[in-house]
Enzyme design. Sequence first.
Site, mmCIF file in Angstrom:
data_model
loop_
_atom_site.group_PDB
_atom_site.id
_atom_site.type_symbol
_atom_site.label_atom_id
_atom_site.label_comp_id
_atom_site.label_asym_id
_atom_site.label_seq_id
_atom_site.Cartn_x
_atom_site.Cartn_y
_atom_site.Cartn_z
ATOM 1 N N VAL A 244 36.266 -41.907 10.313
ATOM 2 C CA VAL A 244 37.301 -41.259 9.508
ATOM 3 C C VAL A 244 37.525 -42.159 8.299
ATOM 4 O O VAL A 244 37.935 -43.313 8.445
ATOM 5 C CB VAL A 244 38.601 -41.070 10.313
ATOM 6 C CG1 VAL A 244 39.667 -40.420 9.432
ATOM 7 C CG2 VAL A 244 38.346 -40.226 11.556
ATOM 8 N N CYS A 248 38.399 -43.487 -1.640
ATOM 9 C CA CYS A 248 38.494 -44.604 -2.581
ATOM 10 C C CYS A 248 37.544 -44.294 -3.727
ATOM 11 O O CYS A 248 36.358 -44.649 -3.676
ATOM 12 C CB CYS A 248 38.136 -45.924 -1.904
ATOM 13 S SG CYS A 248 38.143 -47.338 -3.040
ATOM 14 N N CYS A 259 36.358 -53.796 -2.979
ATOM 15 C CA CYS A 259 36.662 -53.368 -1.614
ATOM 16 C C CYS A 259 35.377 -52.968 -0.899
ATOM 17 O O CYS A 259 34.303 -52.892 -1.502
ATOM 18 C CB CYS A 259 37.682 -52.237 -1.598
ATOM 19 S SG CYS A 259 37.092 -50.722 -2.376
ATOM 20 N N GLU A 290 43.882 -41.348 -1.682
ATOM 21 C CA GLU A 290 43.475 -42.388 -2.622
ATOM 22 C C GLU A 290 44.444 -43.568 -2.645
ATOM 23 O O GLU A 290 45.665 -43.393 -2.669
ATOM 24 C CB GLU A 290 43.370 -41.795 -4.031
ATOM 25 C CG GLU A 290 43.029 -42.781 -5.116
ATOM 26 C CD GLU A 290 41.678 -43.424 -4.928
ATOM 27 O OE1 GLU A 290 41.636 -44.658 -4.771
ATOM 28 O OE2 GLU A 290 40.671 -42.691 -4.925
ATOM 29 N N ARG A 292 45.277 -45.865 -0.369
ATOM 30 C CA ARG A 292 46.205 -45.878 0.781
ATOM 31 C C ARG A 292 47.323 -44.867 0.601
ATOM 32 O O ARG A 292 48.460 -45.095 0.991
ATOM 33 C CB ARG A 292 46.791 -47.270 1.005
ATOM 34 C CG ARG A 292 45.762 -48.335 1.285
ATOM 35 C CD ARG A 292 46.442 -49.618 1.711
ATOM 36 N NE ARG A 292 45.511 -50.721 1.508
ATOM 37 C CZ ARG A 292 45.864 -51.904 1.046
ATOM 38 N NH1 ARG A 292 47.107 -52.158 0.734
ATOM 39 N NH2 ARG A 292 44.957 -52.846 0.882
ATOM 40 N N ASP A 330 51.300 -49.415 2.762
ATOM 41 C CA ASP A 330 50.332 -48.361 3.075
ATOM 42 C C ASP A 330 51.110 -47.086 3.381
ATOM 43 O O ASP A 330 52.035 -47.113 4.187
ATOM 44 C CB ASP A 330 49.503 -48.789 4.288
ATOM 45 C CG ASP A 330 48.248 -47.957 4.488
ATOM 46 O OD1 ASP A 330 48.293 -46.739 4.260
ATOM 47 O OD2 ASP A 330 47.223 -48.537 4.890
ATOM 48 N N ARG A 332 49.334 -44.131 4.077
ATOM 49 C CA ARG A 332 48.440 -43.168 4.728
ATOM 50 C C ARG A 332 48.960 -42.787 6.097
ATOM 51 O O ARG A 332 48.751 -41.677 6.571
ATOM 52 C CB ARG A 332 47.037 -43.782 4.884
ATOM 53 C CG ARG A 332 46.259 -43.877 3.613
ATOM 54 C CD ARG A 332 44.996 -44.668 3.836
ATOM 55 N NE ARG A 332 45.267 -46.032 4.273
ATOM 56 C CZ ARG A 332 44.322 -46.902 4.598
ATOM 57 N NH1 ARG A 332 43.056 -46.536 4.555
ATOM 58 N NH2 ARG A 332 44.636 -48.128 4.961
ATOM 59 N N SER A 354 34.647 -48.011 12.564
ATOM 60 C CA SER A 354 35.909 -48.347 11.911
ATOM 61 C C SER A 354 36.460 -49.626 12.518
ATOM 62 O O SER A 354 36.345 -49.847 13.723
ATOM 63 C CB SER A 354 36.934 -47.217 12.084
ATOM 64 O OG SER A 354 38.197 -47.596 11.588
ATOM 65 N N LYS A 359 43.832 -46.373 12.697
ATOM 66 C CA LYS A 359 43.057 -45.170 13.024
ATOM 67 C C LYS A 359 42.745 -45.118 14.520
ATOM 68 O O LYS A 359 42.882 -44.064 15.160
ATOM 69 C CB LYS A 359 41.779 -45.146 12.200
ATOM 70 C CG LYS A 359 42.025 -44.941 10.713
ATOM 71 C CD LYS A 359 40.742 -45.042 9.908
ATOM 72 C CE LYS A 359 41.024 -44.916 8.415
ATOM 73 N NZ LYS A 359 39.818 -45.127 7.592
#
Length: 417
Positions: A244, A248, A259, A290, A292, A330, A332, A354, A359
């Site tokens: 997931v 970015c 990053c 985008e 975070r 953050d 998200r 990940s 997540k």
Amino acid sequence: MPTETTPAKHIRLTSHPSEGGEGAIPIRWGRADPRERGPVIGSTTNRSQRNVIGTHSGSYGVYRALAVAAGALMRGHKPDLTNTLPTDPIGPYDAWGDPDKIVSMDPFGAVVADVFRDEIAKGYDVRPTIAVTKAHIDMPEVHRAVAAGRLAADGRILLVNGSAVVTKAAIEPVWWLPGVAKRFRCSEADLRRALFEETGGMYPELVTRGDLDVFLPPIGGQTVYVFGDPRDLADPQVTLTARVHDECNGSDVFGSDICTCRPYLTHAIEECIRGAQQGGVGLVVYCRKEGRALGEVTKFLVYNARKRQEGGDSASNYFLRTECVAGVQDMRFQELMPDVLHWLGVRRIHRLVSMSNMKYDAIVGAGIEVGERIRIPDDLVPADARVEMDAKKAAGYFTDGEVPDAASLALTKGRGL
């Protein structure tokens, strides 16, 4: 305006028509039968049909308005949905009828042209919020993996020309407000008020139409890429490799080296191709969040602040500079993210590409099993992204089973990639 003592459900301050009868078709969220659940109708031309807050097209609704104002689009245009049904059937799965499993998308959004054809024929403005098609993706990193001998063309998943065969789905957000509020452990009244106030009062129906439970937010959605047979996603016996990925643009599209986003994304694609070739199935979910979910302007401001601070960029100040600019590290979260996995019927991810604990926790918390977690290889981390990786590892980022200390774990709340 709803208050703690005045439930939003009982407030009705406008003269919009009621649901049912000659008014809008009711939505009964969580019904397994789409006919019982009812269609999502965000019509801008027939107010009596509307049974949601907002309009179709998500963030593109504003561009549609510009097209109408400029005379390029006829007001009230309705799409011809002939031959637009999915190339690959997805579901239905049990989660489609579980109001606790899916709250941020319409599980029937890809098949409205079929299941609601009678309503469409009667003039109801029912539109798909999901589209499923087939495609080839061609990425230089995959070509390099072939050249290095890590991947080989098989003519099914990976073609001789180096392109990969995928089934992909585009998903627009459809929020069932009671369920969203429950996910975030807040009252529905508080959620509605915050959405209303933080959008500058853009959607007054949020606080005046307690009878409308569904909101079509003007935000980006998700794109799903499946390597292999989409039906295998729902079979826990078939090895699923999945990532997931949160958007970015700077790295994913333009290759910015500050990053690890594109390197991790392309590494996941390589892993998905290999896994599918070995009899499994691969999945990449690309989420429009985008920077975070802070946005690209904020992200670039933070870049400047990090690089210009006394002593230079450092892992110890990585998250602090973000919080100083944005007020939060953050935005998200990940509470809504597992919905798309439930839509696909996923019950077990054997290989999760990940390192994000946010997540992982959201996926496991949603009842989906996770086996192995795959970190990004060190040689794929750009030199300028070492600060980011060091900061995230210090904050409890997953690193091959290492357990961070309590102080580091305290920093992880609200973070992830």
